[in-house]
Design a protein around this motif. Sequence first.
Motif, PDB file in Angstrom:
ATOM      1  N   LEU A   3     -11.842  -2.397  -8.306  1.00 25.76           N
ATOM      2  CA  LEU A   3      -9.994  -1.983  -6.837  1.00 25.76           C
ATOM      3  C   LEU A   3      -8.982  -2.687  -7.218  1.00 25.76           C
ATOM      4  N   PHE A   5      -5.174  -3.720  -5.873  1.00 25.60           N
ATOM      5  CA  PHE A   5      -4.273  -3.856  -4.788  1.00 25.60           C
ATOM      6  C   PHE A   5      -2.578  -3.687  -5.194  1.00 25.60           C
ATOM      7  N   ILE A  12       0.246  -2.486   1.768  1.00 28.15           N
ATOM      8  CA  ILE A  12      -0.526  -2.705   0.912  1.00 28.15           C
ATOM      9  C   ILE A  12      -0.901  -1.682   0.552  1.00 28.15           C
ATOM     10  N   LEU A  14      -4.126  -0.210  -1.922  1.00 31.86           N
ATOM     11  CA  LEU A  14      -5.490   0.021  -2.793  1.00 31.86           C
ATOM     12  C   LEU A  14      -6.187   0.961  -2.541  1.00 31.86           C
ATOM     13  N   HIS A  25      -7.420   6.408  -2.741  1.00 32.45           N
ATOM     14  CA  HIS A  25      -6.581   5.388  -2.380  1.00 32.45           C
ATOM     15  C   HIS A  25      -6.457   5.315  -0.325  1.00 32.45           C
ATOM     16  N   ILE A  43     -11.721  -3.350   5.311  1.00 31.91           N
ATOM     17  CA  ILE A  43     -11.715  -2.230   3.511  1.00 31.91           C
ATOM     18  C   ILE A  43     -13.152  -1.837   3.760  1.00 31.91           C
ATOM     19  N   ILE A  62      -4.883  -7.547  -8.400  1.00 32.85           N
ATOM     20  CA  ILE A  62      -3.787  -7.697  -7.610  1.00 32.85           C
ATOM     21  C   ILE A  62      -2.848  -7.928  -7.762  1.00 32.85           C
ATOM     22  N   LEU A 243      -0.174   1.761  -9.226  1.00 29.78           N
ATOM     23  CA  LEU A 243      -2.004   1.597  -9.341  1.00 29.78           C
ATOM     24  C   LEU A 243      -2.565   2.090 -10.790  1.00 29.78           C
TER      25      LEU A 243
END
Length: 259
Positions: A3, A5, A12, A14, A25, A43, A62, A243
Motif C-alpha cells: 500500500l 501513499f 493524497i 494511494l 488506485h 480506506i 509513504i 506511485l
Amino acid sequence: MLLAFDVGNSNIVLGVFKDDKLVTHWRMATDHNKSADEIGILIKQLFDYEKLSFDDIQDVIISSVVPHVMYSLQHMALKYCQKEAIVIGPGIKTGMNIKYDNPRQVGADRIVNAVAGFRKYGGPIIIVDFGTATTFCAINEKCEYLGGAILPGIKISSDALYERAAKLTRVELIKPDRIICKNTTQSIQAGIIYGYVGSVDYIVRKMKEELGGDIRVVATGGFSTLIASESDLIDTVDRFLTLDGLNIIYGMNRTRRNA
C-alpha cells in the motif's frame, strides 16, 4: 501487496501493488484534521469496493510533503495493517545522488519522481509534476539529481485571480478552442491555460539548454494531460510516476527492512 501513499498538499493518491504491478488506485482530499481512525475507515470502504482486505497488505510506504498528516497515516498503518510504514526521508535507500545544496530540502515527492523517471526512462531527464505547486526536476545520465525549479500550480494561479480581481469569476480549468475569446469565462481559461503552457515550455527550454544533449521530458500529476496537450516540449505523460517510484524504492529497502 504494497500500500503506497503519495501525500500532497491538495490530494493524497494511494495505490496497491501486487508483484510490482499497480492493481488499483484512488485519490482523496488531503485533510489535516482527519484522525487515524477516520482515514482507516475511509480506506476500508475503498478496499471493500475493490474486494481487498487489510490482511492483504504486506507493507506500507509513504511519501509526504505535509508533515501534519504523517502521524495519522503512520498510526493508521500500525492499527489497521499492523505494519510500521516506510517513510521517504533520510536513511532510505534511493540510489539517487542528490546534488542540491541541502539535500534535506528536496521534497520527498521530487526524489520519488526522480527515482521512477530514471528507472523507467533513463537519463538525462526532466520531470514536471503538476500538483499544488508545479515542480521541475533535472536528472543526468549518472543518476544524479541536479535540482530544478518550482512554479505556483495552475489551480493556485486560477484561485489567486478570482480572489484578487473583484469582477472576475472562478472558472473551470478546461481548454477553450481559441485564444481570442468572446466572453470573460473563456478569456480567463485561455489566459490561465495557454499562459501556463508558455511558462512550462520556457522553463523546460532553459533547463534543456543548461543540461545539453537529447533530453526526455516527462509530465505527471493532476493537470499533466491538460498542459501536455498543448506543450511543444513534453514527450510523455506518466500519471502514476510517483506511485511507481514508491514501489521501486520499496524494492530497494525491502531486504534491510526484513533483515
